[in-house]
Scaffold this motif. Sequence first.
Motif, PDB file in Angstrom:
ATOM      1  N   HIS A  46     -13.784  41.722  -1.194  1.00  0.00           N
ATOM      2  CA  HIS A  46     -14.887  41.144  -0.420  1.00  0.00           C
ATOM      3  C   HIS A  46     -14.256  40.265   0.658  1.00  0.00           C
ATOM      4  O   HIS A  46     -13.572  39.290   0.356  1.00  0.00           O
ATOM      5  CB  HIS A  46     -15.769  40.345  -1.382  1.00  0.00           C
ATOM      6  CG  HIS A  46     -16.856  39.559  -0.739  1.00  0.00           C
ATOM      7  ND1 HIS A  46     -18.040  40.121  -0.342  1.00  0.00           N
ATOM      8  CD2 HIS A  46     -16.945  38.247  -0.430  1.00  0.00           C
ATOM      9  CE1 HIS A  46     -18.811  39.184   0.187  1.00  0.00           C
ATOM     10  NE2 HIS A  46     -18.168  38.036   0.148  1.00  0.00           N
ATOM     11  N   HIS A  48     -14.226  38.104   4.342  1.00  0.00           N
ATOM     12  CA  HIS A  48     -14.842  37.311   5.410  1.00  0.00           C
ATOM     13  C   HIS A  48     -13.877  37.245   6.591  1.00  0.00           C
ATOM     14  O   HIS A  48     -12.756  37.738   6.519  1.00  0.00           O
ATOM     15  CB  HIS A  48     -15.122  35.886   4.917  1.00  0.00           C
ATOM     16  CG  HIS A  48     -16.302  35.778   4.023  1.00  0.00           C
ATOM     17  ND1 HIS A  48     -17.487  35.207   4.411  1.00  0.00           N
ATOM     18  CD2 HIS A  48     -16.495  36.172   2.736  1.00  0.00           C
ATOM     19  CE1 HIS A  48     -18.352  35.231   3.414  1.00  0.00           C
ATOM     20  NE2 HIS A  48     -17.784  35.818   2.375  1.00  0.00           N
ATOM     21  N   SER A  82     -18.375  41.130   4.324  1.00  0.00           N
ATOM     22  CA  SER A  82     -19.474  40.183   4.117  1.00  0.00           C
ATOM     23  C   SER A  82     -20.487  40.263   5.257  1.00  0.00           C
ATOM     24  O   SER A  82     -20.115  40.400   6.423  1.00  0.00           O
ATOM     25  CB  SER A  82     -18.919  38.764   4.040  1.00  0.00           C
ATOM     26  OG  SER A  82     -19.979  37.838   4.082  1.00  0.00           O
ATOM     27  N   ARG A 222     -16.364  39.762 -10.527  1.00  0.00           N
ATOM     28  CA  ARG A 222     -15.800  39.297  -9.253  1.00  0.00           C
ATOM     29  C   ARG A 222     -15.169  37.936  -9.500  1.00  0.00           C
ATOM     30  O   ARG A 222     -15.796  37.044 -10.088  1.00  0.00           O
ATOM     31  CB  ARG A 222     -16.896  39.186  -8.196  1.00  0.00           C
ATOM     32  CG  ARG A 222     -16.436  38.462  -6.937  1.00  0.00           C
ATOM     33  CD  ARG A 222     -17.467  38.500  -5.843  1.00  0.00           C
ATOM     34  NE  ARG A 222     -17.733  37.167  -5.313  1.00  0.00           N
ATOM     35  CZ  ARG A 222     -18.505  36.911  -4.261  1.00  0.00           C
ATOM     36  NH1 ARG A 222     -19.113  37.911  -3.624  1.00  0.00           N
ATOM     37  NH2 ARG A 222     -18.695  35.690  -3.849  1.00  0.00           N
ATOM     38  N   GLU A 226     -12.969  32.349  -2.970  1.00  0.00           N
ATOM     39  CA  GLU A 226     -14.288  32.066  -2.380  1.00  0.00           C
ATOM     40  C   GLU A 226     -15.185  31.365  -3.402  1.00  0.00           C
ATOM     41  O   GLU A 226     -15.983  30.497  -3.038  1.00  0.00           O
ATOM     42  CB  GLU A 226     -14.967  33.364  -1.913  1.00  0.00           C
ATOM     43  CG  GLU A 226     -16.427  33.159  -1.497  1.00  0.00           C
ATOM     44  CD  GLU A 226     -17.053  34.334  -0.779  1.00  0.00           C
ATOM     45  OE1 GLU A 226     -16.359  35.303  -0.456  1.00  0.00           O
ATOM     46  OE2 GLU A 226     -18.265  34.273  -0.530  1.00  0.00           O
TER      47      GLU A 226
HETATM   48 ZN    ZN Z   1     -18.682  36.051   0.595  1.00  0.00          ZN
END
Ligand code: ZN
Length: 279
Positions: A46, A48, A82, A222, A226
């Motif tokens: 994931h 960003h 994201s 997950r 983050e």
């Molecule tokens: Zn995120």
Amino acid sequence: MEKLIITVALTGNVPTKQMNSNLPVTSEEIAADVRKCSDAGAVIFHVHARDSRQKPTLDISVFEENTRRIKEIAPEVIIQLSTGGRAGKNWDDRVNPVKLLPEMGSFTTGSSNLPGMVYENSPQFIEYLAKVFKETGVKPEIEVFETGMINNAVYLQKKGLIDAPLHFNFVLGAPGSMPGTVKNLIFLSESIPACSSWSVAGIGKAEIPMATAAIVIGGHVRVGLEDNLYLQDGSPASNPKLVEKVVAIAKEVGREIAGPDEARSILSLNPKYKDRILT
Ligand code: ZN
């Protein structure tokens, strides 16, 4: 039990290097962390984007560079970009990462209060984003901060805007959202449509307990900086260390770890985007 899919939320929008020096921020750092986490057993990443001052950005060229670097160093992994709203509110800016055609994109189907801000996902925006997922065939991961977000996703599915099988990620333990308890996790996992898949992202101290519960009851996991910056003893975590911890727990309880192609099959990802490398 299905093999365990491990996702890593590498960077997010909130953590800084001052909070944890292991945080990957640049494209090079992110790609290097992906390589280590993939070697340790993680398959979905994931992602960003941060600008040159390390601030969250929706600049599509940064998403593009992150994706390209990751695929160079770890071509086997599944990239999930994201569409989160902490870096900006412009609809098209938020939707653009999905148009880069990663294998997956995150999709929060409702608004919630996060520390210091409203995480705004209006019904109109949700439909707008759902249509982009539909048109592109990119798989949405439905981010669920509270139960109504499941209902919103099911509504979109009934309208034909997203396709089954749905994949949910329960975000538990964030201030202002559902607490990270096993009771909540079981309730949510039993509230999604049959044939859906799910994972859990425990926030802060809830990260490893929620991961452990998911491993035992058949969900996916997950982890990553983050969501949580610390190991259980209070020392700074790193993404590879968090993956190693989850793999060790899974081994202890006899749950096998899914490889990238096994995860693609479990989640019914669009095969079109598997080997797509941005130029
Ligand atoms: Zn995120």
